[in-house]
Structures are given as structure tokens and as C-alpha cells.
Design a protein around this motif. Structure first.
Motif, PDB file in Angstrom:
ATOM      1  N   ASP A 145      17.764  17.473  29.903  1.00 40.63           N
ATOM      2  CA  ASP A 145      17.422  18.769  29.320  1.00 40.63           C
ATOM      3  C   ASP A 145      18.651  19.635  29.114  1.00 40.63           C
ATOM      4  N   LYS A 146      19.640  19.469  29.992  1.00 44.18           N
ATOM      5  CA  LYS A 146      20.857  20.274  29.913  1.00 44.18           C
ATOM      6  C   LYS A 146      22.067  19.388  30.186  1.00 44.18           C
ATOM      7  N   ALA A 147      23.202  19.779  29.652  1.00 45.93           N
ATOM      8  CA  ALA A 147      24.444  19.039  29.878  1.00 45.93           C
ATOM      9  C   ALA A 147      24.897  19.130  31.337  1.00 45.93           C
ATOM     10  N   ASP A 148      24.331  20.055  32.089  1.00 48.20           N
ATOM     11  CA  ASP A 148      24.712  20.223  33.499  1.00 48.20           C
ATOM     12  C   ASP A 148      24.603  18.915  34.268  1.00 48.20           C
ATOM     13  N   ALA A 149      23.567  18.136  33.987  1.00 49.63           N
ATOM     14  CA  ALA A 149      23.347  16.878  34.702  1.00 49.63           C
ATOM     15  C   ALA A 149      24.491  15.904  34.440  1.00 49.63           C
ATOM     16  N   CYS A 150      24.970  15.851  33.203  1.00 49.99           N
ATOM     17  CA  CYS A 150      26.111  14.990  32.871  1.00 49.99           C
ATOM     18  C   CYS A 150      27.360  15.472  33.595  1.00 49.99           C
ATOM     19  N   TYR A 151      27.556  16.777  33.595  1.00 53.05           N
ATOM     20  CA  TYR A 151      28.731  17.358  34.240  1.00 53.05           C
ATOM     21  C   TYR A 151      28.733  17.039  35.731  1.00 53.05           C
ATOM     22  N   GLU A 152      27.571  17.205  36.369  1.00 53.74           N
ATOM     23  CA  GLU A 152      27.466  16.956  37.802  1.00 53.74           C
ATOM     24  C   GLU A 152      27.799  15.496  38.128  1.00 53.74           C
ATOM     25  N   HIS A 153      27.265  14.575  37.341  1.00 47.25           N
ATOM     26  CA  HIS A 153      27.524  13.156  37.579  1.00 47.25           C
ATOM     27  C   HIS A 153      29.006  12.828  37.355  1.00 47.25           C
ATOM     28  N   ALA A 154      29.562  13.334  36.281  1.00 45.40           N
ATOM     29  CA  ALA A 154      30.976  13.081  35.999  1.00 45.40           C
ATOM     30  C   ALA A 154      31.861  13.652  37.103  1.00 45.40           C
ATOM     31  N   ALA A 155      31.517  14.831  37.600  1.00 44.66           N
ATOM     32  CA  ALA A 155      32.308  15.441  38.669  1.00 44.66           C
ATOM     33  C   ALA A 155      32.246  14.615  39.947  1.00 44.66           C
ATOM     34  N   GLU A 156      31.074  14.052  40.230  1.00 42.53           N
ATOM     35  CA  GLU A 156      30.909  13.230  41.429  1.00 42.53           C
ATOM     36  C   GLU A 156      31.814  12.000  41.401  1.00 42.53           C
ATOM     37  N   TRP A 157      32.082  11.481  40.213  1.00 39.07           N
ATOM     38  CA  TRP A 157      32.875  10.268  40.054  1.00 39.07           C
ATOM     39  C   TRP A 157      34.298  10.533  39.543  1.00 39.07           C
ATOM     40  N   ALA A 158      34.679  11.781  39.411  1.00 37.29           N
ATOM     41  CA  ALA A 158      35.958  12.144  38.781  1.00 37.29           C
ATOM     42  C   ALA A 158      37.180  11.602  39.506  1.00 37.29           C
ATOM     43  N   GLU A 159      37.076  11.364  40.790  1.00 38.00           N
ATOM     44  CA  GLU A 159      38.212  10.804  41.534  1.00 38.00           C
ATOM     45  C   GLU A 159      38.602   9.432  40.980  1.00 38.00           C
ATOM     46  N   CYS A 160      37.595   8.661  40.568  1.00 34.31           N
ATOM     47  CA  CYS A 160      37.812   7.271  40.169  1.00 34.31           C
ATOM     48  C   CYS A 160      37.781   7.019  38.667  1.00 34.31           C
ATOM     49  N   LEU A 161      37.144   7.930  37.920  1.00 28.82           N
ATOM     50  CA  LEU A 161      36.859   7.648  36.514  1.00 28.82           C
ATOM     51  C   LEU A 161      37.307   8.774  35.593  1.00 28.82           C
ATOM     52  N   ASP A 162      37.708   8.393  34.385  1.00 28.12           N
ATOM     53  CA  ASP A 162      37.952   9.346  33.300  1.00 28.12           C
ATOM     54  C   ASP A 162      36.714   9.327  32.406  1.00 28.12           C
ATOM     55  N   TRP A 163      36.297  10.513  31.939  1.00 30.09           N
ATOM     56  CA  TRP A 163      35.040  10.653  31.204  1.00 30.09           C
ATOM     57  C   TRP A 163      35.220  11.266  29.828  1.00 30.09           C
ATOM     58  N   GLU A 164      34.364  10.844  28.897  1.00 33.13           N
ATOM     59  CA  GLU A 164      34.117  11.505  27.613  1.00 33.13           C
ATOM     60  C   GLU A 164      32.610  11.586  27.478  1.00 33.13           C
ATOM     61  N   VAL A 165      32.074  12.771  27.265  1.00 33.46           N
ATOM     62  CA  VAL A 165      30.626  12.951  27.138  1.00 33.46           C
ATOM     63  C   VAL A 165      30.344  13.526  25.757  1.00 33.46           C
ATOM     64  N   THR A 166      29.442  12.849  25.018  1.00 30.50           N
ATOM     65  CA  THR A 166      29.142  13.240  23.652  1.00 30.50           C
ATOM     66  C   THR A 166      27.641  13.373  23.462  1.00 30.50           C
ATOM     67  N   PRO A 167      27.158  14.553  23.033  1.00 29.13           N
ATOM     68  CA  PRO A 167      25.748  14.631  22.648  1.00 29.13           C
ATOM     69  C   PRO A 167      25.555  13.827  21.363  1.00 29.13           C
ATOM     70  N   VAL A 168      24.477  13.056  21.287  1.00 29.31           N
ATOM     71  CA  VAL A 168      24.246  12.203  20.122  1.00 29.31           C
ATOM     72  C   VAL A 168      22.828  12.405  19.591  1.00 29.31           C
ATOM     73  N   LEU A 169      22.659  12.149  18.291  1.00 23.82           N
ATOM     74  CA  LEU A 169      21.363  12.267  17.620  1.00 23.82           C
ATOM     75  C   LEU A 169      20.959  10.917  17.059  1.00 23.82           C
TER      76      LEU A 169
END
Length: 90
Positions: free
Chosen positions: A52-76
Motif C-alpha cells: 500500500d505504501k513505499a514504507d514497507a519497501c524502505y523498511e525491508h531495504a533498511a533491514e538488509w542495508a548492511e549486506c545489500l545495495d538496493w534499487e526500488v522502482t514502482p512499476v505498472l
């Protein structure tokens, strides 16, 4: 909204991230996880999810940020993009 999350391992973090994934399953609270793709022999991975909100993506990416680089794209989907393209070019 649908999001495509692309991630790759930071140098030296493959084993740490793999063990964390195996131990936790990398859950996505507040999301519908559609699919994860892993490219064998590569550090590239993708996740397709609905939130419903990008917050969920942000939270997950932050949890894994120590180990992973992220790109998050809204798609249609085609069904969502088609009317917008028609409106723009009519």
C-alpha cells in the motif's frame, strides 16, 4: 502499488546475507510478495511485491542495508500503463 526491488550483494557480504536469508526467510510484513528471482552465478536478485505504501519497501531495504545495495522502482502493468499512455498521446 507494485514495486520491483533490485538488489545485489555488497563485496564480502554474500555469506552473511545468505545465512541471514536462510535463518529468517526475509519476510515482508505489510506486503504481498509476488516472487523473488535469483540469478545463479551472479550477485543480482529481484523481488516483485505489492504494498500500500513505499514504507514497507524502505523498511525491508533498511533491514538488509548492511549486506545489500538496493534499487526500488514502482512499476505498472500493461493494463495500468495503457490508459495513461493513451491519455498522454491523445
Amino acid at each position: 502499488m507494485t514495486f520491483l526491488m533490485h538488489w545485489s550483494f555488497k563485496t564480502g557480504y554474500h555469506e552473511i546475507a545468505a545465512k541471514k536469508f536462510l535463518a529468517t526467510g526475509a519476510p515482508f510484513p505489510e506486503c504481498t510478495l509476488w516472487k523473488r528471482w535469483h540469478a545463479p552465478g551472479s550477485v543480482e536478485r529481484w523481488i516483485l511485491l505489492e504494498a500500500d505504501k513505499a514504507d514497507a519497501c524502505y523498511e525491508h531495504a533498511a533491514e538488509w542495508a548492511e549486506c545489500l545495495d538496493w534499487e526500488v522502482t514502482p512499476v505498472l502493468s500493461d493494463e495500468q500503463a495503457g490508459p495513461l499512455i493513451a491519455k498522454a498521446y491523445s
